[in-house]
Design an enzyme around this catalytic site. Structure first.
Site: not given
Ligand code: NAP
Ligand code: GCO
Length: 266
Positions: A146, A159
């Site tokens: 990510s 996250y």
């Protein structure tokens, strides 16, 4: 240079959580390049939805119900895949979730859940396919990272911790198993139109763009959100023998976000 180096003919590709979004598109890309598609999701109804999507695209796929955080379940699934389809040549650790909560308000159990699905599970699935890859001295592992493998932002502490960890797990698998001719690389998608990011794109009551949507437009040199299909070419490259000397890299597919300092004042 031989274009056949990009072919995945005869390969078995397991893509986790691939009944929607990025996983579905990546699996379709690998299938179009010749691989046999295998995927899992947590519920039969999601697996059925995925099977229907692959059939509609004219691709044969094998779907399994399996929670990637359940080590026994993953070991059993990989054994079944080896018996029913063949040994896994390509693993894409795609399944993932996000919880957007300010860190000082986040319950520890929610933080753990994100780490469990986004970081511990890629370890569990990679661990399950590695012995056969080591024996055959061949394998490709692609971890879906990510922008949050590199950057922080408000509300995504768990996250970012998981995806930052996944970047280092990628480098470690590359380091530990490179001598077995196993390559482990990451793809770091930018902001991609999928169910995971739908809340960030919802139009305002007056029809204007969501403020986060405007923010992404200003941060992305390409001035658009990515589409799941934007990840197909990079995934095929990293899954194919064209990338056999590429190991431990994270390929950011982000329309230029990570390279950009930001829009200058007008
Ligand atoms: P998505 O459509 O929600 O796909 C995630 C998939 O993972 C879903 O099919 C989900 O199943 C499945 N899944 C979740 N928990 C699971 C579990 N425990 N076991 C098995 N499968 C599970 O979202 P996406 O945007 O395509 O995300 C795919 C990956 O890309 C994630 O790792 C995400 O972090 C990453 N990513 C996304 C973006 C983006 O902008 N969209 C950017 C960078 C990275 P359900 O349908 O049941 O939830
Ligand atoms: C967020 C996003 C992330 C991104 C992605 C960026 O809240 O920051 O939803 O999931 O989409 O991971 O690479």
């Amino acid at each position: 240079m031989n274009m056949k180096d990009f072919s995945l003919e005869g390969k078995v590709a397991l893509v986790t959580g691939a009944s929607s979004g990025i996983g579905l598109a990546i699996a379709k890309g690998l299938g179009t390049a010749g691989a046999t598609i295998v995927f899992n999701d947590i519920k039969q109804e999601f697996v059925d939805r995925g099977l229907a999507a692959y059939a509609e695209a004219g691709l044969k796929a094998y779907g399994y119900v399996c929670d990637v955080t359940d080590e026994d379940g993953v070991q059993a699934m990989v054994k079944r895949i080896e018996e029913e389809v063949g040994a896994v040549d390509i693993l894409v650790n795609n399944a993932g979730i996000i919880k957007r909560v300010p860190m000082h308000e986040m319950a520890a159990k929610d933080f753990r859940l994100v780490i469990d699905i986004d970081l511990n599970a890629p370890f569990i699935v990679a661990k399950a396919v590695l012995p056969s890859m080591m024996e055959r001295r061949s394998g490709k592992i692609i971890n879906i990272c990510s922008m949050m493998s590199e950057f922080g932002r408000e509300t995504v502490s768990a996250y970012a911790a998981a995806k930052g960890g996944l970047k280092m797990l990628t480098k470690n698998i590359a380091s530990e198993y490179g001598s077995y001719n196993i390559q482990c690389n990451g793809i770091g998608p930018g902001y991609i139109e999928t169910p995971l990011t739908a809340p960030l794109r919802e139009p305002q009551a007056d029809g204007s763009r969501h403020p986060f949507d405007q923010f992404i437009m200003s941060k992305t040199p390409a001035e658009r959100w990515g589409k799941p299909e934007d990840l197909q070419g990079p995934a095929v490259f990293l899954a194919s023998s064209a990338s056999d000397f590429v190991n431990g890299q994270i390929l950011y597919v982000d329309g230029g976000i990570a390279a950009y300092f930001g829009k200058q004042p007008q």
